[in-house]
Design an enzyme around this catalytic site. Structure first.
Site, PDB file in Angstrom:
ATOM      1  N   CYS A   1      38.344  32.516  41.587  1.00 20.02           N
ATOM      2  CA  CYS A   1      36.985  32.141  42.018  1.00 20.02           C
ATOM      3  C   CYS A   1      36.589  30.711  41.660  1.00 20.02           C
ATOM      4  O   CYS A   1      35.485  30.279  41.998  1.00 20.02           O
ATOM      5  CB  CYS A   1      35.988  33.133  41.443  1.00 20.02           C
ATOM      6  SG  CYS A   1      36.378  34.820  41.940  1.00 20.02           S
TER       7      CYS A   1
ATOM      8  N   HIS B   1      27.375  29.577  38.322  1.00 18.23           N
ATOM      9  CA  HIS B   1      28.328  30.532  38.889  1.00 18.23           C
ATOM     10  C   HIS B   1      27.541  31.808  39.217  1.00 18.23           C
ATOM     11  O   HIS B   1      27.717  32.370  40.280  1.00 18.23           O
ATOM     12  CB  HIS B   1      29.453  30.783  37.889  1.00 18.23           C
ATOM     13  CG  HIS B   1      30.555  31.627  38.433  1.00 18.23           C
ATOM     14  ND1 HIS B   1      31.225  31.303  39.588  1.00 18.23           N
ATOM     15  CD2 HIS B   1      31.102  32.798  38.001  1.00 18.23           C
ATOM     16  CE1 HIS B   1      32.146  32.240  39.842  1.00 18.23           C
ATOM     17  NE2 HIS B   1      32.073  33.150  38.903  1.00 18.23           N
TER      18      HIS B   1
ATOM     19  N   HIS C   1      29.636  36.559  46.967  1.00 18.09           N
ATOM     20  CA  HIS C   1      30.564  35.731  46.202  1.00 18.09           C
ATOM     21  C   HIS C   1      31.778  35.474  47.087  1.00 18.09           C
ATOM     22  O   HIS C   1      32.557  36.384  47.363  1.00 18.09           O
ATOM     23  CB  HIS C   1      30.950  36.459  44.919  1.00 18.09           C
ATOM     24  CG  HIS C   1      31.792  35.643  43.981  1.00 18.09           C
ATOM     25  ND1 HIS C   1      32.348  34.424  44.337  1.00 18.09           N
ATOM     26  CD2 HIS C   1      32.166  35.864  42.706  1.00 18.09           C
ATOM     27  CE1 HIS C   1      33.040  33.951  43.314  1.00 18.09           C
ATOM     28  NE2 HIS C   1      32.931  34.808  42.315  1.00 18.09           N
TER      29      HIS C   1
END
Lengths: 396, 254
Positions: A162, A287, A323
């Site tokens: 990620c 994040h 995400h």
């Protein structure tokens, strides 16, 4: 680590496609209006979940790279559309061999591997013409993108889960510093697949509804797909890429270090690389996945990296797009750049954060704030404890 | 581009436990599983062959350090990712309720080996993991030199890959391979000097037949190290005769 010499490079163009829209203007309009893009998970998902899906038909692959077709690549072609003209100019200006490509992806074309594997289970063989090297490796992303764009300089895929498409900014700065390129197309792309949906389900990390980053009742993430590209050049007009900080948690493969030590170190290294003081940071695109451990850890890390007196606003945009894993870093960098824009600058609302977790001591933005800022950070953290913080400054 | 210096070499391939064995041209038929001594019990039990061989060569390249720096950066170059773990997850989707193992899932990312190495060594230094095609050998060296230019110190570059598992077989037979180089800008006690990393037109008259993993293109550089033979080395097999390729000069004047 020795402190890097301060340097900066302009971001001269950017583009995006994701659940918020199929072109950059639509994506940013919905971000500005605080309208999320989440919809039910794709067919074949054995549980209910909200996802960020790129809606509508995707572009056919260009003829030269027809054999590398995948949903992931088609999302990349869609996301590239708005940056193709400035990229052509950059190739003309610097020469094709002096323009590089650093693209982040985590799952790549796993969707096509899943489909091929299903057919193999049912019939004993993968589909005719299916070649894993052409369809489901990251080479199957890098090679077609170079062919499609005409880029002939260094090319690589960064795959650190990620944080992949935040890491690409570190590669771009290094290549420019080393003078092997004069421009780098950085970006990220990832597409929805069962591997990630079921994998995060297995980790009990999926939200039962929309992700609520920094919210008191947050319960997990939504998965999204999309692509974003940014053009970083040796010279030109635009907001400045000032520094990238990278660190490892050295803690656990999928659980963040609860002390936030690794995340703090990434932000501190970005500040140090840019030669910027913590109090100069006015905004952080976090994040902010919406899992209880990530957001608690990140709040501690931001507070300790920027100091008790920091007045930086903090936003997570994960509830807009889901995400996007390997595409998240580049997309959120692009979102953070909106605060530095010379035209209608803004910091978006952090959807889902109201009411904020009382344990989180940050200025979380509930409604959009207009006005130009001077320095912003964009954070990305990942499996394997891979942390990146990217620091941008206003145009010179 | 600045010259960098090779300070340590690691290698593992089935039958070849380390670089000295490869150097001697010996084969040890018993060597089928890398020691990966850096990984403690539970970490090692959960690690794939790819992770274990990557960690093994990382440790081999590091262990020859005269003095281990406080932090050692790293670049991990893995073209096919944790493909055996990914295929095991694909199979799980067709078994029972189609649920996945959470441990296998978080071990399926390309940066699994990098994560395990940092956990095992408690090292928080910058690290990146790259992928791609034939250009991956040169691209990893570029990242490494970039890290050294940015931060100084040392970096370890690891190239590791396995052939694809069934049903996604490669069109040729290949053995798993992992290679590591420890690099710095410090010439003291170096094994070799690398200079002039660059990309230009392929000069080979003939297209080589692709018979091994992309990362095996690092092996000709190791052959030069064994022979202490200065040369300009091609770091990739081009896709077409006109494709530019990465090249580097290796010298032994150190």
């Amino acid at each position: 680590m020795t402190r890097a010499r301060p340097r900066s490079y302009p971001v001269t163009a950017y583009s995006a496609a994701n659940a918020l829209g199929r072109d950059t203007a639509s994506v940013l309009a919905r971000l500005r209006d605080a309208r999320a893009g989440l919809t039910p998970a794709p067919e074949g998902t054995p549980f209910e979940a909200l996802c960020g899906t790129v809606e509508g038909p995707l572009p056919e692959p260009p003829d030269a790279v027809q054999e590398f077709d995948s949903r992931n690549n088609r999302i990349a072609y869609l996301a590239l559309a708005d940056i193709e003209a400035p990229l052509r100019d950059a190739i003309e200006r610097w020469g094709a061999a002096r323009v590089g490509l650093a693209v982040g992806s985590s799952t790549g074309s796993m969707l096509e591997a899943e489909q091929a594997y299903t057919q193999y289970r049912e019939t004993g063989s993968t589909p005719a013409g299916f070649n894993f090297l052409r369809h489901s490796t990251l080479d199957a992303l890098v090679h077609p993108l170079c062919t499609h764009t005409g880029i002939e300089g260094p090319a690589t895929a960064v795959s650190t889960a990620c944080s992949s498409s935040a890491k690409v900014f570190a590669s771009a700065m290094r290549w420019l510093d080393l003078d092997v390129v004069d421009a780098v197309l950085v970006g990220g792309v990832d597409s929805l697949c069962q591997m990630t949906l079921r994998g995060f389900k297995a980790l009990s990390a999926l939200s039962n509804g929309s992700a609520r980053p920094f919210g008191a009742d947050r319960d997990g993430i939504n998965i999204g797909e999309g692509g974003s590209f940014l053009l970083v050049e040796r010279s030109g007009a635009g907001p400045r890429l000032l520094g990238v900080g990278e660190s490892a948690d050295a803690h656990h493969m999928s659980a963040p270090d609860p002390t936030g030590g690794g995340a703090r170190m990434a932000m501190e290294r970005a500040l140090s690389a840019a030669g910027i003081a913590p109090e100069q940071i006015e905004h952080v695109n976090a994040h902010g996945t919406g899992t209880p451990p990530n957001d608690a850890m990140e709040a501690i890390a931001i507070r300790s990296a920027l100091g008790a007196g920091s007045r930086a606003s903090v936003v997570s945009t994960k509830a807009y797009t889901g995400h996007m894993l390997g595409a998240a870093g580049a997309t959120e960098a692009l979102f953070a750049l909106q605060a530095l824009s010379e035209k209608e600058p803004f910091v978006p609302a952090s959807l889902g954060a109201d009411p904020v977790d009382p344990e989180i001591d940050l200025d979380i933005v509930h409604t959009r704030r207009d006005g130009a800022l001077s320095h912003v950070l964009s954070n990305s953290f990942a499996f394997g404890g891979s942390n990146v913080s990217v620091l941008f400054g206003a145009p010179e | 581009m600045r010259d960098c210096y090779v300070h340590g070499v690691g290698l593992w391939r089935p039958g070849v436990p380390d670089f000295p064995t490869w150097q001697a041209g010996r084969i040890d038929e018993q060597e089928r599983s890398p020691a990966a001594g850096l990984l403690a019990g539970p970490l090692k039990r959960r690690a794939s062959l790819l992770t274990r061989m990557a960690i093994e060569v990382y440790a081999q390249a590091a262990s020859s350090a005269d003095a281990k720096s406080e932090e050692v950066m790293s670049v991990w170059a893995i073209a096919h990712g944790e493909i055996h773990t990914a295929v095991a997850l694909l199979e799980m989707m067709h078994t029972g309720e189609g649920k996945l193992s959470p441990t296998k899932f978080h071990n399926s990312v390309y940066n699994t080996a990098s994560g395990y190495a940092s956990i095992a060594t408690h090292d928080r230094a910058p690290s990146t993991t790259i992928s791609g095609g034939p250009e991956i050998v040169g691209a990893a060296l570029l990242e490494a030199i970039g890290q050294l230019d940015e931060h100084g110190g040392e970096t370890i570059v690891v190239w590791a890959d396995e052939p694809l598992p069934s049903p996604f077989n490669l069109p040729y037979d290949a053995e798993p391979l992992a290679v590591a180089l420890r690099l710095s800008f410090d010439p003291s006690y170096a094994v070799a000097r690398l200079s002039n990393l660059h990309r230009d037109a392929n000069t080979s008259a003939e297209m080589p037949e692709m018979k091994d993993l992309y990362i095996a293109a690092i092996l000709p550089l190791l052959t030069r190290i064994v022979r202490r033979e200065s040369a300009s080395v091609e770091l990739e097999a081009p896709r077409t005769p006109n494709d530019p390729t990465w090249k580097v000069d290796i010298r032994f004047d150190v």
